[in-house]
Design an enzyme around this catalytic site. Structure first.
Site, short mmCIF file in Angstrom:
data_model
loop_
_atom_site.label_atom_id
_atom_site.label_comp_id
_atom_site.label_asym_id
_atom_site.label_seq_id
_atom_site.Cartn_x
_atom_site.Cartn_y
_atom_site.Cartn_z
N GLY A 13 83.44 78.47 -50.48
CA GLY A 13 84.15 79.46 -51.29
C GLY A 13 85.66 79.41 -51.12
O GLY A 13 86.41 79.62 -52.08
N LYS A 129 68.88 88.51 -52.82
CA LYS A 129 70.29 88.09 -52.92
C LYS A 129 71.05 89.06 -53.84
O LYS A 129 70.79 89.09 -55.05
CB LYS A 129 70.32 86.66 -53.48
CG LYS A 129 71.68 86.13 -53.73
CD LYS A 129 72.19 85.33 -52.56
CE LYS A 129 73.64 84.93 -52.79
NZ LYS A 129 74.31 84.59 -51.55
N LYS A 215 74.18 76.67 -52.57
CA LYS A 215 74.91 75.49 -53.01
C LYS A 215 74.81 74.31 -52.03
O LYS A 215 74.89 73.16 -52.43
CB LYS A 215 76.38 75.83 -53.30
CG LYS A 215 77.24 76.12 -52.07
CD LYS A 215 78.31 75.09 -51.87
CE LYS A 215 79.18 75.31 -50.67
NZ LYS A 215 78.84 76.16 -49.57
P1 ADP Z 1 80.99 78.71 -47.45
O1 ADP Z 1 81.61 79.61 -48.45
O2 ADP Z 1 81.89 77.59 -47.04
O3 ADP Z 1 79.61 78.24 -47.82
P2 ADP Z 1 79.89 80.55 -45.44
O4 ADP Z 1 80.63 81.81 -45.23
O5 ADP Z 1 78.63 80.61 -46.22
O6 ADP Z 1 80.91 79.51 -46.09
O7 ADP Z 1 79.58 79.85 -44.04
C1 ADP Z 1 80.64 79.57 -43.11
C2 ADP Z 1 80.69 80.64 -42.05
O8 ADP Z 1 79.56 80.52 -41.18
C3 ADP Z 1 81.84 80.58 -41.09
O9 ADP Z 1 82.99 81.21 -41.60
C4 ADP Z 1 81.31 81.28 -39.84
O10 ADP Z 1 81.79 82.61 -39.79
C5 ADP Z 1 79.82 81.34 -40.06
N1 ADP Z 1 78.98 80.87 -38.94
C6 ADP Z 1 77.79 81.41 -38.62
N2 ADP Z 1 77.22 80.78 -37.61
C7 ADP Z 1 78.05 79.79 -37.23
C8 ADP Z 1 77.98 78.76 -36.22
N3 ADP Z 1 76.94 78.65 -35.42
N4 ADP Z 1 79.02 77.91 -36.13
C9 ADP Z 1 80.07 78.02 -36.96
N5 ADP Z 1 80.20 78.95 -37.94
C10 ADP Z 1 79.19 79.84 -38.09
MG MG Z 2 81.61 81.93 -47.79
#
Ligand code: ADP
Ligand code: MG
Length: 315
Positions: A13, A129, A215
């Site tokens: 995102g 969701k 995604k």
């Molecule tokens: P995107 O929009 O890139 O798909 P998400 O918010 O869905 O991002 O996923 C990324 C987030 O996952 C990071 O910002 C972090 O806060 C979280 N996260 C949860 N568990 C972990 C982990 N084990 N290691 C690293 N990040 C993690």
């Molecule tokens: Mg995100």
């Protein structure tokens, strides 16, 4: 060492909208330009690139517009909003990449992408969701009645109701063969945006359905279908962590497929964020992929070259 390799890059995102931004067209173009500087380094290095991206904030905003204007123009269903955001975001990337790579004269194209899901997927019986605006209980009951939506109380306050939709597993990319031929032909392709437009097969015919596909999981299926060597997930953390958020938190710089599975089963990667990313990487390696990488957008190039992020291999 990896020049001429094919890579599917799944952008998080933050490549399009920062959490503190409103989501104006200018803001989003600015973010996409920044992302494309990184993508351009990867392309100039000789990698064959297919891009995919999220659409959460964009589809959420469109859903609000549909409901606010419903007495003026007919609200379009969620599945159509998915198609709309693929065009919207695809345009930003096509233009930014063209500008960034003007000297290369490589065709850059977005494919409106349908993704097949199973109409019997368990998520259809238990949607969870949340999408679109928040409602009061009375409004929520009307929407459930009139539109057949599933609504749930997601916050304790007065305006705490929200529509929830299924998040089924992606099975196949309907336009996968088209994307593959374009990449074989030297094009840079943006596909499966927002996890793709969810479709089911009914009596041998495709039919759109209101749902949201993850995604990263859809990007993995795309990676298989285009014959990618590498699957690169770019997000807002520099690498995967064990004990994320705890005092014992520590970075993982490399892990094998078996280690990834073990850490996942031990609960290090929550659903909705790191969970699906690691699951997608596991699937990619199990289906013949060579290497999967999870890294920050800023270090995308270095991560692809094996010098940053979390590198996952069959081991
Ligand atoms: P995107 O929009 O890139 O798909 P998400 O918010 O869905 O991002 O996923 C990324 C987030 O996952 C990071 O910002 C972090 O806060 C979280 N996260 C949860 N568990 C972990 C982990 N084990 N290691 C690293 N990040 C993690
Ligand atoms: Mg995100």
């Amino acid at each position: 060492m990896d020049m001429g390799r094919r890579v599917v890059i799944a952008l998080g995102g933050n490549a399009i909208k920062q959490p503190d931004e409103w989501g104006t067209a200018e803001e989003q173009m600015r973010n996409v330009r920044t992302a494309c500087r990184q993508i351009a380094r990867i392309i100039r290095r000789g990698y064959e690139v297919v891009l995919t991206h999220g659409n959460g904030p964009q589809v959420g905003n469109l859903a609000i517009q549909q409901e606010q204007a419903k007495d003026l123009v007919p609200p379009q269903p969620l599945v159509v909003l998915g198609a709309m955001t693929q065009g919207q975001i695809g345009y930003l990337f096509q233009q930014a990449l063209r500008n960034e790579l003007a000297d290369l004269k490589r065709p850059v194209v977005t494919v409106v992408t349908q993704v097949l899901v199973d109409s019997e997927d368990p998520d259809f019986r238990d949607p969870h969701k949340p999408v679109g605006p928040f409602y009061e209980e009375g409004e929520a009951r009307v929407l459930m009645e009139e539109r057949g939506w599933v609504m749930r109380r997601v916050r304790p306050d007065a305006k705490g109701w929200r529509r929830v939709v299924p998040s089924p597993r992606p099975l196949a990319i309907i336009e996968g063969e088209a994307v593959k031929r374009m990449v074989d032909d030297g094009m840079i392709v943006i596909a499966s945006g927002g996890g793709g437009i969810p479709v089911i097969m009914r009596d041998g015919r495709l039919e759109g359905i209101d749902a949201v596909i993850d995604k990263d999981l859809a990007g993995e299926v795309l990676a298989e279908e285009v014959g990618a060597d590498i699957f690169l997930i770019l997000t807002d953390v520099d690498c995967v962590r064990l004990d994320y958020g705890k005092p014992s938190e520590r970075p993982i710089r490399r892990m094998t497929l078996e280690e990834a599975k073990r850490y996942h089963s031990e609960g290090h990667f929550p659903p909705g964020s790191m969970g699906p990313k690691v699951e997608a990487c596991i699937r990619f390696l199990e289906h013949g992929g060579e290497r999967a990488v999870i890294a920050s957008l800023e270090e995308g190039f270095e991560a692809l070259e094996g010098e940053a992020g979390t590198q996952i291999t069959r081991g």
